[in-house]
Design an enzyme around this catalytic site. Structure first.
Site, PDB file in Angstrom:
ATOM      1  CB  ALA A 115      -0.890  -0.006   1.240  1.00 11.54           C
ATOM      2  CB  VAL A 116       0.921   4.357  -1.685  1.00 10.49           C
ATOM      3  CG1 VAL A 116       1.560   5.724  -1.534  1.00 10.49           C
ATOM      4  CG2 VAL A 116       1.758   3.503  -2.617  1.00 10.49           C
ATOM      5  CG  ASP A 162       2.773  -8.248   9.384  1.00 11.64           C
ATOM      6  OD1 ASP A 162       3.890  -8.661   9.770  1.00 11.64           O
ATOM      7  OD2 ASP A 162       2.632  -7.563   8.351  1.00 11.64           O
TER       8      ASP A 162
HETATM    9  N1  LIG Z   1      -3.471   5.465   9.633  1.00  9.77           N
HETATM   10  C1  LIG Z   1      -2.219   5.826   9.348  1.00  9.77           C
HETATM   11  N2  LIG Z   1      -1.758   7.022   9.730  1.00  9.77           N
HETATM   12  C2  LIG Z   1      -0.498   7.376   9.465  1.00  9.77           C
HETATM   13  N3  LIG Z   1       0.394   6.613   8.834  1.00  9.77           N
HETATM   14  C3  LIG Z   1      -0.005   5.407   8.418  1.00  9.77           C
HETATM   15  C4  LIG Z   1      -1.322   4.950   8.659  1.00  9.77           C
HETATM   16  N4  LIG Z   1      -1.432   3.711   8.150  1.00  9.77           N
HETATM   17  C5  LIG Z   1      -0.239   3.420   7.627  1.00  9.77           C
HETATM   18  N5  LIG Z   1       0.629   4.440   7.787  1.00  9.77           N
HETATM   19  C6  LIG Z   1       2.034   4.476   7.352  1.00  9.77           C
HETATM   20  O1  LIG Z   1       2.148   3.857   6.090  1.00  9.77           O
HETATM   21  C7  LIG Z   1       3.020   2.738   6.177  1.00  9.77           C
HETATM   22  C8  LIG Z   1       2.491   1.631   5.299  1.00  9.77           C
HETATM   23  O2  LIG Z   1       1.214   1.295   5.724  1.00  9.77           O
HETATM   24  P1  LIG Z   1       0.794  -0.210   5.898  1.00  9.77           P
HETATM   25  O3  LIG Z   1       1.739  -0.863   6.865  1.00  9.77           O
HETATM   26  O4  LIG Z   1      -0.628  -0.270   6.263  1.00  9.77           O
HETATM   27  O5  LIG Z   1       1.049  -0.715   4.415  1.00  9.77           O
HETATM   28  P2  LIG Z   1       1.183  -2.209   3.928  1.00  9.77           P
HETATM   29  O6  LIG Z   1       1.635  -2.171   2.518  1.00  9.77           O
HETATM   30  O7  LIG Z   1      -0.063  -2.941   4.234  1.00  9.77           O
HETATM   31  O8  LIG Z   1       2.334  -2.675   4.904  1.00  9.77           O
HETATM   32  P3  LIG Z   1       3.173  -4.023   4.875  1.00  9.77           P
HETATM   33  O9  LIG Z   1       4.453  -3.627   4.243  1.00  9.77           O
HETATM   34  O10 LIG Z   1       3.328  -4.344   6.330  1.00  9.77           O
HETATM   35  O11 LIG Z   1       2.389  -5.001   4.096  1.00  9.77           O
HETATM   36  C9  LIG Z   1       3.063   2.360   7.639  1.00  9.77           C
HETATM   37  O12 LIG Z   1       4.308   1.749   7.973  1.00  9.77           O
HETATM   38  C10 LIG Z   1       2.858   3.677   8.332  1.00  9.77           C
HETATM   39  O13 LIG Z   1       4.079   4.316   8.551  1.00  9.77           O
END
Ligand SMILES: Nc1ncnc2c1ncn2[C@@H]1O[C@H](COP(=O)(O)OP(=O)(O)OP(=O)(O)O)[C@@H](O)[C@H]1O
Length: 822
Positions: free
Chosen positions: A511-512, A620
């Site tokens: 995700a971004v 996780d």
């Molecule tokens: N609600 C939020 N508020 C602020 N920053 C956030 C929020 N959700 C995520 N982030 C930032 O964005 C980053 C990436 O989000 P997230 O971990 O949900 O993505 P992902 O791609 O699902 O992660 P992973 O790499 O664990 O699969 C997080 O490490 C965090 O720093």
């Protein structure tokens, strides 16, 4: 840093070696050979480990053993390499030292009929092997020599004296006796044919014209590792066809073999050899090669478009890259910055200043110009050259490679750091592009894409969009590259009506995350955007994440407000947490004091107790998924985020078996495949508590491999090494060590639950425990430790851990690893 990515394990591949019923301390699997095979879970960049790799050809300096072309069976003999007593020619010496292409000729004589084949291979022939074969067949050799009666003989029949090259091997099947005149004539025909194809060596014996094994480099390109080439002197007789072949055949062949570097190679060619190959030099540039005879077997040569040789240390060329050839004013900047051509830059540029940032690159030309967006972060901004190379592919100038970049205020971009100053809009030029002042003015039609009308406005924008000290991409498989659509920074129309996009907050594997503002009530939100292409085949995980988040309402968990599926992407409107995640916090502070740690653990414990009571396992829990919050008293806490791997426990006494998580934090029962439940989150909480107190995790591998890490986890053996755990100024209590041991317990049934975590003495007393309890904890921990466990010297500590650091330890950086050693 392979331990750091989130992954899943192919269960089928891990079936062998597993015995069901084993669990926890008593049922630990033994050894790395029973460990399951790991595949990456998801990656937006598509860099999953299960993507098939192109098979590279054998490296030119391969030391693979020579395959037995030469047989020692009776009736077969061959003339092969020079024996140990043969005169050692320079050619022979090179042959043994630089094993590359060899030409082998086999002459079979089934039913007294000779025929031959020639083979070009990259196999290694060692003089020792050749000598052995030669001696083995000495008798037969003498016999067969008579069948070459028409050949000139230098007067000696000893193979040692007659053979000068190891590249010719001859075989005959059956003895050569009783030849009829017809057969002899046939043999003579064959021999004469051979003579046409062979030179006659000094001894009078023929040997096939040997291909010279050469390596070609590109003038001035210290990143180009060179291309091996077998020059067949009987086929390529002059320089012109050779140069054409090098350009047309070799480079193309190289491209085919290394599809991945196709683009790079093409660019390299157009940059380093803009007019094709017109000159070839020796590696030191002292001689220009004008005839094929001047090539020496095993030598390296430099191809150039011009007659000016650029002295680069070609033998130490690193990864393929392309070099800038900057001119005029820009070159002067380079010189002053000591970035002139041919200066070998350090392999690893300092990237401490790299923060996630979207830059916009204007393709110079007629307005409105094309504007590309590109996400820079630790992964995508490793060096100045690499960023320029990526931008070249994205911006696609008519002139080819980008050779100049300027900010809208006219400042040239000369180093990687220049990308991370206040500007985020750059104008790109090719080699022949002329600069004009007007280029730096953004046309009204371009405003939308650039996001500003003047450079001063851009400065304001860029200041706001810069992330405070966050470093997204320490994990090797983190996503981040081109922001594909120019309108990417605008939400799809439906959402654009509701939200104003503010800035990029972070990116994960899938995700971004952006900060957005609700246009109606002005609430600030986090918008997590998951492109469907990043989760193909894993859509159920997104569905699960959404379904679970909708059930959750807890102070210690990031809240989901709404979600959409638009334009092939999932959009999750989440509670905005502005202080970044615990991973980055730890990176900044290096270690968290106990008083902060205890509050963070309380938040985490509350979150886990809440979801576990709902029968939900997060799976996780890690530093990146704990977002930092501050209460009204300024005290730090955390909120649990990213339910991308969360799932509900099966009904009844069911257990989960899917192997997933993040290696550093994964519990042993997950790896052991004995079935697991909510306690895997508690294990991860223990790893986190350990890590935040000292700045490195409890389990690491000695060689950085996941297998090694998993072995350590399964063994459950970890220590509290000096000096980190007994540093007086950072004194860590024995009570917290006791708690860690209760959390990182290999047996999930003896491991604390979330409730027990919250009831622990150290937690309840906010780290300020009774001295009696501290004394008891001290005795408890010491009784469980192996003798000498805390005796690790600083040297051993740093060497052992720095080599196996995962993302966390890496994040501690050089400062951490050396400051303590003074
Ligand atoms: N609600 C939020 N508020 C602020 N920053 C956030 C929020 N959700 C995520 N982030 C930032 O964005 C980053 C990436 O989000 P997230 O971990 O949900 O993505 P992902 O791609 O699902 O992660 P992973 O790499 O664990 O699969 C997080 O490490 C965090 O720093």
């Amino acid at each position: 840093m392979p331990q750091t990515s989130t992954w899943e394990i192919d269960e089928r591949s891990s079936a062998s070696g597993h015995r069901s019923g084993e669990s926890g301390t008593n049922g630990m699997m033994n050894g790395a050979n029973t460990l399951p095979r790991v595949t990456k879970r998801l990656s937006t960049s598509g860099k999953t480990s299960n993507i098939p790799r192109f098979k590279r050809p054998h490296p030119p300096h391969s030391t693979r053993p020579h395959s037995a072309i030469i047989s020692s069976s009776p009736g077969i003999y061959r003339k092969n390499s020079p024996s140990s007593s043969a005169p050692s020619t320079s050619s022979n010496r090179r042959l043994s030292q630089l094993p590359t292409h060899h030409v082998h000729s086999h002459i079979h004589q089934p039913n007294h009929t000779l025929h031959h084949t020639s083979v070009i291979s990259e196999e290694l022939t060692t003089p020792r092997a050749s000598t052995f074969n030669l001696n083995q067949n000495q008798n037969v050799f003498a016999t067969t020599t008579t069948s070459f009666g028409s050949m000139p003989n230098s007067g000696t029949n000893t193979p040692e004296a007659s053979m000068t090259s190891s590249v010719c091997a001859m075989e005959t099947d059956g003895a050569v006796t009783g030849n009829s005149a017809e057969e002899l004539a046939e043999s003579r025909d064959m021999v004469s044919e051979m003579q046409k194809r062979c030179r006659i060596g000094p001894s009078g014996y023929p040997h096939l014209v040997k291909a010279k094994r050469l390596r070609f480099y590109r003038n001035g390109d210290q990143y180009f590792k060179g291309i091996p080439y077998a020059l067949q002197c009987d086929r390529v007789k002059s320089m012109q066809p050779l140069m054409e072949e090098l350009m047309k055949v070799i480079f193309k062949k190289y491209i085919c073999q290394f599809i991945i570097t196709l683009f790079q190679t093409v660019i390299c060619d157009s940059t380093a050899l803009p007019h094709g190959i017109r000159h070839i030099f020796t590696m030191d540039g002292t001689q220009r090669i004008t005839s094929v005879d001047q090539f020496e077997d095993g030598g390296g040569y430099v191809c150039s478009s011009t007659d000016v040789f650029k002295p680069v240390d070609y033998s130490r060329a690193a990864e393929p890259s392309w070099r800038l050839t900057l001119a005029n004013r820009y070159n002067r900047h380079l010189e002053t910055k000591k970035l002139a051509l041919n200066v070998v830059e350090p392999a690893n540029e300092n990237t401490d200043f790299v923060i996630p940032k979207i830059i916009k690159v204007i393709r110079n030309g007629v307005k409105p110009r094309r504007i590309s967006r590109h996400l820079l972060n630790k992964k995508t901004a490793r060096s100045f050259d690499q960023v320029l190379r990526d931008l070249t592919l994205i911006v696609k100038l008519d002139a080819g490679a980008i050779r100049k970049l300027f900010t809208l205020s006219g400042r040239p971009v000369l180093t990687l750091q220049d990308f991370f100053r206040e500007d985020d809009v750059f104008v790109a030029y090719g080699g022949n592009d002329k600069m004009a002042a007007d280029d730096l003015l953004v046309a009204s039609e371009e405003h939308k894409c650039v996001g500003a009308s003047t450079s001063s406005k851009i400065r304001r924008t860029s200041r706001r969009s810069a992330m405070p000290n966050r470093n997204e991409s320490l994990r090797h498989d983190r996503s981040g590259s081109v922001i594909p659509d120019q309108d990417q920074q605008r939400l799809p129309p439906d959402l654009d009506e509701k939200f104003q996009l503010v800035r990029l907050i972070g990116d994960g594997n899938t995700a971004v995350v952006y900060e957005v503002v609700d246009k109606i009530n002005h609430d600030r939100r986090a918008m997590k955007v998951i492109a469907r292409e990043n989760v193909i085949g894993k859509e159920h995980l997104i569905e699960m994440e959404l379904s679970i988040l909708q059930k959750i309402d807890n102070t210690f968990i990031v809240q989901l407000y709404d979600h959409w599926f638009v334009d092939d992407s999932y959009f999750l409107s989440l509670e905005l947490i502005e202080m970044g995640d615990l991973f980055e916090h730890l990176r900044r502070v290096r270690r968290v004091p106990e008083r902060d740690a205890v509050r963070m653990m309380t938040c985490l414990g509350q979150a886990l107790e809440y979801i576990h009571d709902l029968g939900i396992v997060h799976r996780d829990v890690k530093l990146e998924n704990l977002l930092i919050v501050k209460d009204e008293y300024g005290e730090l806490g955390v909120k649990l985020a990213d339910f991308g791997l969360a799932c509900e426990m099966p009904e009844g006494n069911g257990v989960l078996t899917t192997i997933c998580g993040t290696p550093t934090y994964v519990a042993p029962e997950v790896l052991n495949k004995t079935g697991y439940g909510c306690r895997v989150d508690i294990w991860a909480a223990g790893v986190i508590l350990y890590a935040i107190l000292v700045g490195f995790p409890p389990f690491q591998s000695s060689d950085g491999s996941e297998q090694d890490l998993f072995s350590a986890i399964i063994s459950g053996e970890f220590s509290f090494p000096s000096p980190s755990w007994d540093d007086v100024s950072n004194s860590v209590s024995w009570s917290v060590r006791h708690l860690i041991m209760c959390l990182i317990h290999t047996d999930p049934f003896h491991r604390y639950s979330a409730n027990e975590l919250l009831s622990d003495e150290w937690m309840v007393n906010l780290g300020d425990v009774d001295p009696e309890y501290e004394e008891w904890a001290h005795l408890f921990v010491q009784s469980k430790m192996h003798v000498g466990e805390e005796q690790e010297t600083p040297y051993e500590y740093y060497t052992s851990r720095r080599t196996s650091m995962d993302e966390l330890s890496e994040s501690a950086g050089v400062e951490f690893s050396f400051s303590r050693e003074g």
